[in-house]
Design a protein around this motif. Structure first.
Motif, PDB file in Angstrom:
ATOM      1  N   GLU A  67       0.681  -1.267   0.057  1.00 23.57           N
ATOM      2  CA  GLU A  67      -0.032   0.035   0.069  1.00 23.57           C
ATOM      3  C   GLU A  67       0.917   1.243  -0.112  1.00 23.57           C
ATOM      4  O   GLU A  67       1.988   1.292   0.350  1.00 23.57           O
ATOM      5  N   LEU A  68       0.280   2.198  -0.759  1.00 22.62           N
ATOM      6  CA  LEU A  68       0.989   3.632  -0.543  1.00 22.62           C
ATOM      7  C   LEU A  68       0.605   4.305   0.568  1.00 22.62           C
ATOM      8  O   LEU A  68      -0.430   4.915   0.720  1.00 22.62           O
ATOM      9  N   VAL A  69       1.477   4.214   1.759  1.00 20.42           N
ATOM     10  CA  VAL A  69       1.142   4.992   2.877  1.00 20.42           C
ATOM     11  C   VAL A  69       2.297   5.946   3.189  1.00 20.42           C
ATOM     12  O   VAL A  69       3.425   5.757   2.953  1.00 20.42           O
ATOM     13  N   PHE A  70       1.862   7.346   3.332  1.00 28.18           N
ATOM     14  CA  PHE A  70       2.916   8.439   3.561  1.00 28.18           C
ATOM     15  C   PHE A  70       2.141   9.502   4.278  1.00 28.18           C
ATOM     16  O   PHE A  70       0.783   9.620   4.664  1.00 28.18           O
ATOM     17  N   ASP A  71       2.948  10.330   5.021  1.00 29.08           N
ATOM     18  CA  ASP A  71       2.635  11.430   5.811  1.00 29.08           C
ATOM     19  C   ASP A  71       2.413  12.675   4.897  1.00 29.08           C
ATOM     20  O   ASP A  71       3.583  13.175   4.145  1.00 29.08           O
ATOM     21  N   PRO A  72       1.402  13.348   4.771  1.00 26.49           N
ATOM     22  CA  PRO A  72       1.042  14.363   3.749  1.00 26.49           C
ATOM     23  C   PRO A  72       1.880  15.779   4.374  1.00 26.49           C
ATOM     24  O   PRO A  72       1.880  16.929   3.573  1.00 26.49           O
ATOM     25  N   PHE A  73       2.205  15.706   5.370  1.00 25.14           N
ATOM     26  CA  PHE A  73       2.805  17.230   6.232  1.00 25.14           C
ATOM     27  C   PHE A  73       4.317  17.246   5.821  1.00 25.14           C
ATOM     28  O   PHE A  73       4.771  18.428   6.579  1.00 25.14           O
ATOM     29  N   PHE A  74       4.998  16.467   5.369  1.00 26.92           N
ATOM     30  CA  PHE A  74       6.470  16.545   5.500  1.00 26.92           C
ATOM     31  C   PHE A  74       6.775  16.268   3.857  1.00 26.92           C
ATOM     32  O   PHE A  74       6.258  15.684   3.115  1.00 26.92           O
ATOM     33  N   SER A  75       8.289  17.079   3.658  1.00 29.34           N
ATOM     34  CA  SER A  75       8.937  16.743   2.308  1.00 29.34           C
ATOM     35  C   SER A  75       9.280  15.087   2.471  1.00 29.34           C
ATOM     36  O   SER A  75       9.363  14.763   3.539  1.00 29.34           O
ATOM     37  N   VAL A  76      10.052  14.821   1.070  1.00 33.00           N
ATOM     38  CA  VAL A  76      10.658  13.652   1.123  1.00 33.00           C
ATOM     39  C   VAL A  76      11.818  13.403   1.854  1.00 33.00           C
ATOM     40  O   VAL A  76      11.841  12.651   2.850  1.00 33.00           O
ATOM     41  N   ARG A  77      12.708  14.424   2.073  1.00 31.09           N
ATOM     42  CA  ARG A  77      13.904  14.296   3.022  1.00 31.09           C
ATOM     43  C   ARG A  77      13.308  14.213   4.521  1.00 31.09           C
ATOM     44  O   ARG A  77      14.059  13.708   5.052  1.00 31.09           O
ATOM     45  N   GLU A  78      12.506  15.255   4.742  1.00 31.99           N
ATOM     46  CA  GLU A  78      12.138  15.096   6.157  1.00 31.99           C
ATOM     47  C   GLU A  78      11.350  13.728   6.474  1.00 31.99           C
ATOM     48  O   GLU A  78      11.548  13.242   7.732  1.00 31.99           O
ATOM     49  N   ALA A  79      10.848  13.106   5.594  1.00 33.54           N
ATOM     50  CA  ALA A  79      10.189  11.805   5.776  1.00 33.54           C
ATOM     51  C   ALA A  79      11.181  11.018   6.423  1.00 33.54           C
ATOM     52  O   ALA A  79      11.136  10.007   7.109  1.00 33.54           O
ATOM     53  N   LEU A  80      12.317  10.993   5.405  1.00 37.90           N
ATOM     54  CA  LEU A  80      13.392  10.055   5.479  1.00 37.90           C
ATOM     55  C   LEU A  80      14.338  10.313   6.977  1.00 37.90           C
ATOM     56  O   LEU A  80      14.505   9.459   7.610  1.00 37.90           O
ATOM     57  N   GLU A  81      14.349  11.834   7.275  1.00 35.40           N
ATOM     58  CA  GLU A  81      14.982  12.081   8.471  1.00 35.40           C
ATOM     59  C   GLU A  81      14.266  11.542   9.630  1.00 35.40           C
ATOM     60  O   GLU A  81      14.810  11.051  10.775  1.00 35.40           O
ATOM     61  N   ILE A  82      12.656  11.652   9.658  1.00 35.54           N
ATOM     62  CA  ILE A  82      12.131  11.112  10.614  1.00 35.54           C
ATOM     63  C   ILE A  82      11.974   9.703  10.699  1.00 35.54           C
ATOM     64  O   ILE A  82      12.295   9.203  11.874  1.00 35.54           O
ATOM     65  N   GLN A  83      12.143   9.028   9.652  1.00 39.70           N
ATOM     66  CA  GLN A  83      12.209   7.508   9.953  1.00 39.70           C
ATOM     67  C   GLN A  83      13.589   7.049  10.514  1.00 39.70           C
ATOM     68  O   GLN A  83      13.572   6.082  10.993  1.00 39.70           O
ATOM     69  N   SER A  84      14.627   7.885  10.126  1.00 40.44           N
ATOM     70  CA  SER A  84      15.965   7.506  10.774  1.00 40.44           C
ATOM     71  C   SER A  84      15.924   7.855  12.123  1.00 40.44           C
ATOM     72  O   SER A  84      16.187   6.732  12.868  1.00 40.44           O
ATOM     73  N   GLY A  85      14.993   8.679  12.671  1.00 38.58           N
ATOM     74  CA  GLY A  85      14.845   8.942  14.117  1.00 38.58           C
ATOM     75  C   GLY A  85      14.191   7.866  14.763  1.00 38.58           C
ATOM     76  O   GLY A  85      14.250   7.374  16.031  1.00 38.58           O
ATOM     77  N   TYR A  86      13.220   7.155  14.101  1.00 40.35           N
ATOM     78  CA  TYR A  86      12.519   5.997  14.560  1.00 40.35           C
ATOM     79  C   TYR A  86      13.531   4.885  14.954  1.00 40.35           C
ATOM     80  O   TYR A  86      13.044   4.364  15.903  1.00 40.35           O
TER      81      TYR A  86
END
Length: 315
Positions: free
Chosen positions: A101-120
């Motif tokens: 499934e295509l699951v994404f957070d609509p409030f962040f840019s691509v790079r921000e999404a990857l930085e947040i995922q790193s933080g997880y």
């Protein structure tokens, strides 16, 4: 270019399989529906492994149990020796999963999404690896775009990047190229093949059987929750190999050939075990007045093997 170092390594000794499924069963509706039935197999470190099956075979149920999204009714699943229930934190650090499934957070840019995922995953100073992911997955020019602005194919690329951002030793790709363009398929497989050569284990589910045939060292086939085939890809092809006649025609096949033919639009494929059977099929086509275009005689491919196994396996 420096090879990525896995964020989570195998327990000491390195004697554990990358993935181990031990008699995994999953039932629903109080046991009335059995999605998985005593599924057992190992995937070794560094393998590129294919998990194939028709819709409803149990592939998604198995991956959901592996990912910790659901629990097995019985049996155990381990990731590099870590039980996905008893040692779930360590098991999940070892995994990078690309969902269907295509699951994404609509409030962040691509790079921000990857930085947040790193933080997880507690990964710090990950900028260089994020840059490499963006470059290798064709996302560099979309790094600061909002996720809502991306096409479906671009969102799929971001899902792959998110799965890889913590450099997992085990990568799970669940229908990663479903509905995407040829460019993404080529880009993705080039990058994943590189990671596999560097030692990452890959588990792939796909309905594109040509991908599985080209990429996977070993393949397991599921039907109605049970393993019906498990072997090296080369052995599966050799064990079921036969001569295939492939041709195009606009005319209906004679009644004696129609039941044994696989027809896709104008393309017809008919199995023939030897030269005599090839001659017999061609003679019957001529006698029935069926015009043949673009005739090819070749070996069976994984799609032929898959269909034969599925049709022969008891439900």
């Amino acid at each position: 270019m420096q090879s990525p170092t896995p964020a989570a390594a195998a327990p000491s000794g390195g004697e554990h399989p990358a993935l181990r499924f031990e008699a995994v069963s999953k039932t629903y509706r109080g046991g009335q529906v059995k999605a998985l039935d005593q599924v057992s197999f190992d995937i070794q470190p560094g393998e590129f492994f294919g998990l194939l099956g028709p819709n409803g075979a149990g592939k998604t149920s198995l991956i959901s149990i592996l990912a910790g999204l659901s629990r097995a009714s019985s049996g155990r699943v381990r990731v590099l020796g870590h039980d996905v229930v008893d040692d779930y934190a360590a098991a999940r650090k070892c995994l990078g999963i690309v969902p269907q499934e295509l699951v994404f957070d609509p409030f962040f840019s691509v790079r921000e999404a990857l930085e947040i995922q790193s933080g997880y995953f507690g990964v710090r100073d990950n900028g260089a690896w994020i840059d490499e992911l963006l470059e290798n997955l064709g996302l560099a020019d979309k790094a600061h775009a909002n996720m809502r602005q991306l096409s479906g194919g671009m969102k799929r690329r971001v899902l792959v990047a998110q799965a890889l951002v913590h450099r997992p030793p085990v990568i799970v790709l669940d229908e990663p190229t479903a509905g995407v363009d040829v460019e993404l398929r080529q880009t993705l497989w080039a990058f994943i093949a590189r990671l596999n050569k560097e030692g990452h284990t890959v588990l792939l589910t796909t309905h594109y059987l040509e991908e599985a045939e080209a990429l996977c060292h070993r393949i397991a086939m599921l039907k109605t929750g049970r393993i019906v085939a498990l072997d090296r890809t080369s052995n599966l092809l050799a064990g079921k190999a036969s001569t295939m006649l492939r041709f195009k025609t606009d005319v209906a096949l004679p009644q004696d050939l129609a039941p044994i033919a696989r027809v896709t639009g104008r393309i017809v494929q008919i199995k023939a075990h030897d030269a005599a059977e090839v001659e017999s099929v061609l003679a019957r086509l001529r006698a029935a007045g069926v015009p043949v275009e673009d005739l090819e005689i070749g070996r069976a491919d994984l799609e032929d093997v898959f269909l034969e196994i599925m049709q022969g396996a008891q439900a």
